[in-house]
Enzyme design. Structure first.
Site, mmCIF file in Angstrom:
data_model
loop_
_atom_site.group_PDB
_atom_site.id
_atom_site.type_symbol
_atom_site.label_atom_id
_atom_site.label_comp_id
_atom_site.label_asym_id
_atom_site.label_seq_id
_atom_site.Cartn_x
_atom_site.Cartn_y
_atom_site.Cartn_z
ATOM 1 N N CYS A 149 52.875 -46.032 5.726
ATOM 2 C CA CYS A 149 51.558 -46.634 6.016
ATOM 3 C C CYS A 149 51.497 -47.369 7.348
ATOM 4 O O CYS A 149 50.413 -47.523 7.920
ATOM 5 C CB CYS A 149 51.156 -47.562 4.870
ATOM 6 S SG CYS A 149 52.467 -48.643 4.312
ATOM 7 N N HIS A 242 47.147 -52.973 7.735
ATOM 8 C CA HIS A 242 48.321 -53.288 8.548
ATOM 9 C C HIS A 242 47.879 -53.441 10.007
ATOM 10 O O HIS A 242 47.263 -52.531 10.580
ATOM 11 C CB HIS A 242 49.360 -52.167 8.451
ATOM 12 C CG HIS A 242 50.015 -52.035 7.110
ATOM 13 N ND1 HIS A 242 49.846 -52.945 6.084
ATOM 14 C CD2 HIS A 242 50.871 -51.092 6.621
ATOM 15 C CE1 HIS A 242 50.567 -52.568 5.030
ATOM 16 N NE2 HIS A 242 51.191 -51.440 5.333
#
Ligand SMILES: NC(=O)c1ccc[n+]([C@@H]2O[C@H](COP(=O)([O-])OP(=O)(O)OC[C@H]3O[C@@H](n4cnc5c(N)ncnc54)[C@H](OP(=O)(O)O)[C@@H]3O)[C@@H](O)[C@H]2O)c1
Length: 367
Positions: A149, A242
């Site tokens: 990710c 993120h």
């Protein structure tokens, strides 16, 4: 009778499994027909087994579905896999051997030389590697993976720079959301008001996956991209998204305006093919001085766009900037869904016409 392709979800009760269910609810091509998780959940209804963490309700049909054991018997031939790597390493090959197309999120097989690691905007052609897999030769089944990710947001931002100017070196520091650790994930007493400067194996994954994704397919192998790279990974008390601080050295000199144009003009295979989950803009440059921020920007492009901002000169490398991407959408379920849509258009999903013909036979159908 439904004309949609029936799909199964391995690890359906987890953080990524739930995103799959949410994203598949009104999907034009696929419908959820089978759910599996651990022995703890098998035999219960999904509504009983899953601790649903998303803001939209569990689809009624799914809520009443029975959770199966994670074995290929009775499973459909297209499987989205969201298992912890330790279980994926054992289970994904079993499904591929049984003739399933396994579209996986796990790191277990990503770096295997015959397993494609794919972001459709970046390296759609690497799908051809499936023809090297013994499962494909024996049963027609195969495994295709999407990246970690934190690698995916970074690589979406780097791809237009790599394409236009070439990349010599990368220095990246991540600030990764807690949902990236699954559920229940990091204990609240460890993360509230805190930053944890360690995520097991994350820095290694970012570095090797970035090189494979931006590498070139030479014969039947991927030659990794040859830039130097270092990653620092941190867990921060953010729910989703993120954020990454990136410095790059380019092979060819570029102005900030040229780089911003490269980000904003980046389009690729999913946009050309109009895949249902493809964002119109895979990378969006935000000129505001204090963006992107996870609270405001994580859902850009339905969670499928990477947001870039704060491009400025770097005193060590050439330029530095910030990237943000949604870790459970673009970084997990949405990434796998886009891979499956690419495979479907390529006629490679079992049950789809011509799915047993080799990729090479249909070369020319697609880039
Ligand atoms: N979270 C993210 O942002 C993210 C992003 C990219 C990739 N990934 C990767 O995606 C995978 C899943 O992550 P996650 O965050 O969804 O994890 P999670 O919330 O911990 O969910 C794990 C799932 O695996 C199932 N499971 C556990 N042991 C099993 C077994 N022995 N057999 C079959 N199923 C089993 C669990 O079922 P029970 O409920 O029955 O225990 C659950 O459905 C991991 O490989 C992770 O690295 C996650």
């Amino acid at each position: 009778m439904s004309q949609k392709i029936p799909v199964g979800i391995l690890g359906a009760t987890g953080v990524v499994g739930q995103r799959f269910i949410q994203m598949l609810e009104n999907h034009p091509w696929f419908e959820v027909a089978w759910l599996a998780a651990s022995d703890r959940s098998a035999g219960q209804s999904y509504g009983e087994a899953a601790r649903w963490r998303l803001k939209t309700p569990v689809p009624e049909m799914v809520r009443r579905m029975k959770v199966s054991n994670a074995t290929p018997e009775g499973a459909p031939q297209v499987i989205f896999a969201a298992l912890d790597a330790s279980f994926a390493r054992e289970l994904e090959p079993q499904f591929a051997a049984a003739g399933c197309a396994v579209v996986s999120n796990s790191s277990a097989l990503r770096m295997q030389t015959d397993v494609p690691l794919v972001i459709p905007e970046v390296n759609a052609g690497h799908v051809a590697l499936i023809e090297r897999q013994h499962w494909r030769k024996q049963s027609g089944g195969f495994v295709v993976t999407n990246p970690n990710c934190s690698a995916i947001g970074l690589v979406l931002a780097l791809a237009p720079l790599h394409r236009s100017f070439g990349i010599e070196s990368i220095f990246v520091t991540t600030m990764q959301a807690v949902s990236g650790a699954g559920y229940p994930g990091v204990a609240s007493l460890d993360i509230l008001g805190n930053v944890i400067p360690y995520i097991a194996k994350e820095e290694e994954k970012m570095e090797e996956e970035t090189r494979k994704l931006l590498g070139s397919l030479v014969g039947d192998r991927v030659r990794p991209a040859d830039f130097s790279m270092t990653a620092h990974c941190n867990r921060v008390p953010v729910e989703d998204g993120h954020t990454e601080s990136v410095s790059v050295k380019l092979k060819r000199k570029a102005s900030a305006e040229e780089m911003i144009a490269a980000f904003n003009e980046f389009r690729s295979t999913p946009q050309e093919l109009q895949l249902p989950s493809a964002p119109e803009h895979p990378v969006v440059y935000d000129p505001a001085p204090d963006r992107p921020q996870p609270r405001f920007d994580v859902d850009r492009g339905n969670g499928m766009s990477a947001s870039v901002g704060r491009l400025r000169p770097c005193g060590v490398l050439d330029y530095k900037f910030t990237v943000l991407s949604h870790n459970t959408i673009r970084g997990a379920a949405g990434a796998a869904l886009l891979n499956a849509e690419l495979l479907k258009v390529q006629g490679l999903l079992p049950g789809a016409p011509d799915s047993r013909h080799s990729y090479a036979e249909r070369a020319g159908v697609l880039p």
